[in-house]
Design a protein around this motif. Structure first.
Motif, short mmCIF file in Angstrom:
data_model
loop_
_atom_site.label_atom_id
_atom_site.label_comp_id
_atom_site.label_asym_id
_atom_site.label_seq_id
_atom_site.Cartn_x
_atom_site.Cartn_y
_atom_site.Cartn_z
N ASP A 9 -2.92 1.08 4.39
CA ASP A 9 -3.23 2.12 3.47
C ASP A 9 -1.77 3.13 3.20
N TRP B 190 -13.74 7.52 -1.08
CA TRP B 190 -13.51 8.29 -2.03
C TRP B 190 -14.81 9.26 -2.43
N SER C 117 0.77 -1.13 -0.10
CA SER C 117 0.16 0.07 0.03
C SER C 117 0.93 1.23 -0.18
N MET D 29 -8.20 5.30 -3.10
CA MET D 29 -8.37 4.38 -1.94
C MET D 29 -9.30 3.19 -2.64
N TYR E 226 -6.94 -0.03 -2.29
CA TYR E 226 -6.94 -0.94 -1.16
C TYR E 226 -7.30 -2.38 -1.89
N GLY F 276 -12.89 1.71 0.89
CA GLY F 276 -12.18 2.82 -0.32
C GLY F 276 -13.23 3.66 -1.18
#
Length: 248
Positions: free
Chosen positions: A137, A232, A45, A56, A60, A228
């Motif tokens: 992350d 977002w 990540s 993400m 992810y 994710g």
């Protein structure tokens, strides 16, 4: 993803599982494998983030997939290591076609290898849930430096991440003896050690690993893809989970 297996194969797997639990440490081995998998997840990540994949929603799922690939690679290495460990399978080779589950037909020095259920805790008792790496992350410092007065939604999000990681890792580590026993028996079949038993075929180590870990992997992948996606949607400018939580 469970297929019906011949009873004599089931009997041999059960005998090998009991031998591993008695003479080895399958869950410890699997715990180490899971910790390495987690480290690969964090690292991947971090690398993906600094390679320009800031979303993400994309990073992810990629992180989870890479970590799972690392898990499968470690299981292959474990199988190779088992091949290098001498195991006396004379009793298994010479056994009649009707197998009994009342005694352990597998004996030898191979049991001292130490063990692990996805093969699944995927986490050992007392371990930090974040060590699974599936939720990484690349913002470890953000987690460490996070404000103590995080909003309720942030606390709930982090708790959900921890619960998913703990559940998945716990399942894999707890079931490790069954997975490892199947891998050992399948390797013996592939090597012709059960040639006297007609119709017994090798299933392949990769298929056995995927079959045992399919649902934990699918659950973790789906969860982090959704996480994710939500991050977002609500905070498109954020590139890490902690940035998204702080922006809420």
């Amino acid at each position: 993803m469970k297929l019906q297996q011949p009873q004599y194969r089931v009997d041999e797997v059960d005998k090998e599982r009991r031998r591993l639990e008695r003479d080895g440490w399958p869950r410890l081995q699997m715990s180490l494998i899971v910790m390495v998998t987690g480290a690969v997840g964090f690292l991947s990540s971090f690398v993906l983030l600094h390679a320009g994949i800031e979303s993400m929603l994309l990073r992810y799922p990629l992180t989870v997939t890479i970590a799972y690939g690392a898990f499968l690679a470690q299981m292959w290495l474990w199988m190779r290591w088992r091949d290098d460990s001498p195991i006396d399978l004379a009793q298994a080779i010479d056994a009649p076609e009707t197998h009994s589950t009342g005694s352990d037909g597998w004996a030898g020095s191979g049991g001292g290898s130490g063990g692990g259920g996805g093969s699944a805790s995927w986490l050992p008792a007392g371990s930090d849930p974040a060590s699974s790496g599936m939720s990484a992350d690349g913002s470890v410092l953000d987690v460490v430096d996070a404000d103590a007065d995080l909003p309720l939604i942030a606390v709930l999000a982090l708790s959900a991440v921890a619960l998913v990681c703990v559940f998945a890792t716990s399942w894999i580590i707890w079931t490790a003896p069954s997975l490892m026993a199947e891998l050992v028996v399948d390797a013996a079949i592939a090597g012709g050690l059960y040639r006297r038993i007609r119709g017994l075929q090798s299933q392949g180590w990769w298929w056995l690993c995927v079959r045992h870990t399919f649902w934990p992997f699918t659950g973790v992948l789906t969860f982090f893809a959704a996480l994710g996606g939500l991050a977002w949607h609500f905070t498109p400018e954020a590139s890490t989970l902690m940035e998204a939580l702080r922006a809420l």
